[in-house]
Scaffold this motif. Structure first.
Motif, short mmCIF file in Angstrom:
data_model
loop_
_atom_site.label_atom_id
_atom_site.label_comp_id
_atom_site.label_asym_id
_atom_site.label_seq_id
_atom_site.Cartn_x
_atom_site.Cartn_y
_atom_site.Cartn_z
N TRP A 115 -6.27 -0.97 -3.00
CA TRP A 115 -5.72 -2.04 -2.16
C TRP A 115 -6.86 -2.83 -1.52
O TRP A 115 -7.91 -2.27 -1.18
CB TRP A 115 -4.85 -1.47 -1.05
N VAL A 116 -6.63 -4.13 -1.32
CA VAL A 116 -7.58 -4.98 -0.62
C VAL A 116 -6.79 -5.87 0.34
O VAL A 116 -5.63 -6.22 0.07
CB VAL A 116 -8.38 -5.85 -1.62
N ARG A 117 -7.37 -6.17 1.50
CA ARG A 117 -6.72 -7.12 2.42
C ARG A 117 -7.78 -8.01 3.05
O ARG A 117 -8.97 -7.66 3.10
CB ARG A 117 -5.89 -6.40 3.47
N PHE A 118 -7.31 -9.14 3.55
CA PHE A 118 -8.20 -10.17 4.06
C PHE A 118 -7.97 -10.43 5.54
O PHE A 118 -8.36 -11.48 6.07
CB PHE A 118 -8.03 -11.45 3.24
N ASP A 119 -7.31 -9.49 6.21
CA ASP A 119 -7.17 -9.53 7.67
C ASP A 119 -7.20 -8.10 8.17
O ASP A 119 -7.51 -7.17 7.41
CB ASP A 119 -5.88 -10.26 8.09
N ALA A 120 -6.90 -7.88 9.42
CA ALA A 120 -7.00 -6.54 10.01
C ALA A 120 -5.81 -5.65 9.68
O ALA A 120 -5.85 -4.45 9.95
CB ALA A 120 -7.16 -6.65 11.53
N GLY A 121 -4.77 -6.21 9.08
CA GLY A 121 -3.59 -5.40 8.77
C GLY A 121 -2.66 -5.29 9.96
O GLY A 121 -3.10 -5.33 11.12
N THR A 122 -1.38 -5.15 9.69
CA THR A 122 -0.41 -5.00 10.78
C THR A 122 -0.33 -3.53 11.18
O THR A 122 -0.66 -2.63 10.41
CB THR A 122 0.97 -5.48 10.33
N PRO A 123 0.14 -3.27 12.41
CA PRO A 123 0.30 -1.87 12.82
C PRO A 123 1.19 -1.07 11.87
O PRO A 123 0.90 0.10 11.58
CB PRO A 123 0.92 -1.98 14.22
N ASP A 124 2.25 -1.68 11.36
CA ASP A 124 3.14 -0.97 10.44
C ASP A 124 2.42 -0.62 9.14
O ASP A 124 2.59 0.47 8.59
CB ASP A 124 4.38 -1.80 10.14
N GLU A 125 1.61 -1.55 8.61
CA GLU A 125 0.88 -1.29 7.38
C GLU A 125 -0.13 -0.15 7.58
O GLU A 125 -0.23 0.77 6.75
CB GLU A 125 0.13 -2.54 6.93
N LEU A 126 -0.87 -0.21 8.67
CA LEU A 126 -1.88 0.81 8.94
C LEU A 126 -1.24 2.18 9.09
O LEU A 126 -1.76 3.19 8.58
CB LEU A 126 -2.68 0.45 10.18
N ASP A 127 -0.09 2.22 9.74
CA ASP A 127 0.62 3.49 9.91
C ASP A 127 1.13 4.02 8.57
O ASP A 127 0.99 5.21 8.27
CB ASP A 127 1.78 3.29 10.89
N ALA A 128 1.71 3.13 7.76
CA ALA A 128 2.24 3.55 6.47
C ALA A 128 1.12 4.04 5.54
O ALA A 128 1.31 5.00 4.78
CB ALA A 128 3.01 2.41 5.81
N GLU A 129 -0.04 3.41 5.59
CA GLU A 129 -1.17 3.85 4.77
C GLU A 129 -1.59 5.26 5.14
O GLU A 129 -1.89 6.09 4.27
CB GLU A 129 -2.33 2.87 4.92
N LYS A 130 -1.64 5.56 6.41
CA LYS A 130 -2.00 6.91 6.85
C LYS A 130 -0.94 7.93 6.42
O LYS A 130 -1.26 9.04 5.99
CB LYS A 130 -2.16 6.95 8.37
N ARG A 131 0.31 7.54 6.50
CA ARG A 131 1.38 8.48 6.17
C ARG A 131 1.45 8.75 4.67
O ARG A 131 1.71 9.88 4.25
CB ARG A 131 2.72 7.97 6.70
N ILE A 132 1.20 7.72 3.83
CA ILE A 132 1.25 7.97 2.38
C ILE A 132 0.05 8.83 1.97
O ILE A 132 0.16 9.66 1.05
CB ILE A 132 1.32 6.66 1.57
N ALA A 133 -1.07 8.68 2.66
CA ALA A 133 -2.22 9.56 2.39
C ALA A 133 -1.89 10.99 2.77
O ALA A 133 -2.33 11.95 2.11
CB ALA A 133 -3.45 9.06 3.14
N ALA A 134 -1.09 11.17 3.83
CA ALA A 134 -0.68 12.51 4.24
C ALA A 134 0.27 13.13 3.21
O ALA A 134 0.22 14.33 2.94
CB ALA A 134 -0.03 12.47 5.62
N VAL A 135 1.16 12.30 2.64
CA VAL A 135 2.04 12.79 1.57
C VAL A 135 1.19 13.28 0.40
O VAL A 135 1.39 14.38 -0.12
CB VAL A 135 3.00 11.67 1.11
N GLU A 136 0.23 12.46 0.00
CA GLU A 136 -0.62 12.86 -1.13
C GLU A 136 -1.41 14.12 -0.81
O GLU A 136 -1.58 14.99 -1.67
CB GLU A 136 -1.58 11.72 -1.49
N ALA A 137 -1.90 14.25 0.43
CA ALA A 137 -2.66 15.44 0.80
C ALA A 137 -1.82 16.70 0.65
O ALA A 137 -2.31 17.74 0.18
CB ALA A 137 -3.15 15.31 2.24
N ASP A 138 -0.55 16.63 1.00
CA ASP A 138 0.34 17.78 0.82
C ASP A 138 0.54 18.11 -0.66
O ASP A 138 0.60 19.28 -1.06
CB ASP A 138 1.70 17.51 1.48
#
Length: 361
Positions: A225-248
């Motif tokens: 993924w690439v982005r050209f701004d700081a990202g929204t709070p919802d996006e940043l939260d979802a990115e962390k949560r999908i990484a947690a799913v993968e970690a499990d």
């Protein structure tokens, strides 16, 4: 190849042949006809037996107790003999307008060979533990695919189109001697799609790219993924949560586990990390990797309840609305190794593994 690589290739080939002979012993048969891209590429150490990426193999391989015999069309034989076949494989031809099976009867004898599909499960098990030579080839391919992602996405802008990203990735994959089997890209206007074929749409403020690259028969899978701004709070939260799913999921992917058990963990991980219990139903989740994009794609069905073994490779790809994470990994003696790794790409440590972050430009 140097002398060491040649010796390793010969040792790997002998072990593969022994695995197939074990299948014949168990079936009480004397020969087996390999006809799929997956089986042929595995057994022949990545020989290219295709012309069209969308077409059937241009060869079939008869494995019996006396040796290996490749049947191909007369207009393909010269290239295969000169550039593709490993030592010890006999070459037989049929006319370009004939059928590969035309030569099987005379070579196999009156009983005829075992059909590949009748021992599909056994052949898949034979492919699971990667041998040293193919592990080295796979690691290099995966590094090349990850590097291509970094090269292309680090130069992208909001005005870059999805087709421009896909074409730049294709150029780098082909230049690396590989084949781009899958190229996906979506910009911010199309991030609802899980399998986004590229369009002329610009990337906008945020984008995803996916590559599945094949070389020596092996397939590397990677998403970035690439982005050209700081990202929204919802996006940043979802990115962390999908990484947690993968970690499990990765924590559950250990030798001795069964795919069915890992799939159960996938289902519960989505709910555990706030994506909802039905999220797994909206896209496939990945599975073992190597000589097929997924070998097999994991599901809840008993037919794919294989046992995980050491040295096996995997690509899991959990996803949610607007998020996805995907890398190719291998189970080594030291633990899980991420193969699609480029040190230039930003990452964070998750359970001891470097996991990709969104590249912010």
């Amino acid at each position: 190849m140097n002398a060491g690589q040649v010796g390793q290739a010969l040792a790997d080939r002998a072990r593969k042949r022994r695995r197939v002979l074990d299948i014949l012993d168990a079936a009480g048969r004397d020969s087996l006809l390999l006809t799929s891209h997956t089986a042929l590429a595995w057994y022949l150490d990545g020989s290219r037996v295709h012309i069209s990426l969308a077409g059937d193999p241009i060869a079939a391989l008869l494995v019996d107790r006396t040796g290996d015999r490749l049947i191909t069309f007369n207009n393909e034989a010269e290239r295969l003999a000169a550039e593709e076949l490993p030592p010890g494989v006999e070459l037989h031809t049929v006319p370009w307008h004939g059928q590969l099976t035309d030569a099987v009867g005379a070579l196999a004898g009156p009983v005829g060979p075992l059909a590949e599909k009748s021992v599909a499960t056994e052949l898949r098990a034979a492919r699971q533990p990667m041998l040293p030579g193919e592990s080295a080839r796979y690691a290099q391919l995966c590094a090349d695919a990850a590097g291509a992602m970094t090269d292309v996405l680090s130069r992208a802008t909001p005005e870059t189109t999805e087709f421009e990203v896909a074409s730049a990735l294709a150029a780098r994959i082909v230049a690396a001697g590989a084949e781009p089997l899958v190229l996906l890209c979506n910009g911010s206007s199309r991030n609802a799609f899980r399998h986004p074929l590229a369009t002329h749409s610009p990337l906008g403020r945020r984008a995803m790219a996916v590559v599945c690259a094949r070389r020596h028969g092996l397939v590397a899978n990677v998403t970035r993924w690439v982005r050209f701004d700081a990202g929204t709070p919802d996006e940043l939260d979802a990115e962390k949560r999908i990484a947690a799913v993968e970690a499990d999921i990765l924590a559950a992917t250990v030798p001795g586990a069964r795919l069915g058990g890992i799939f159960t963990e996938i289902q519960s991980a989505y709910a555990r990390h706030g994506f909802g219990a039905d999220q797994w139903t909206l896209h496939h989740q990945g599975g073992p990797a190597g000589y097929a994009g997924r070998d097999p794609r994991a599901t809840a069905a008993a037919a794919t309840d294989d046992v995980v073994v050491p040295h096996q490779a995997f690509t899991w790809n959990p996803s949610g609305p607007g998020v996805k994470i995907e890398d190719t990994v291998q189970l080594t003696a030291a633990g899980t190794s991420v193969l699609t790794l480029d040190p230039r790409w930003p990452s964070s440590d998750v359970n001891g593994l470097p996991r990709p972050l969104t590249l912010q430009l």
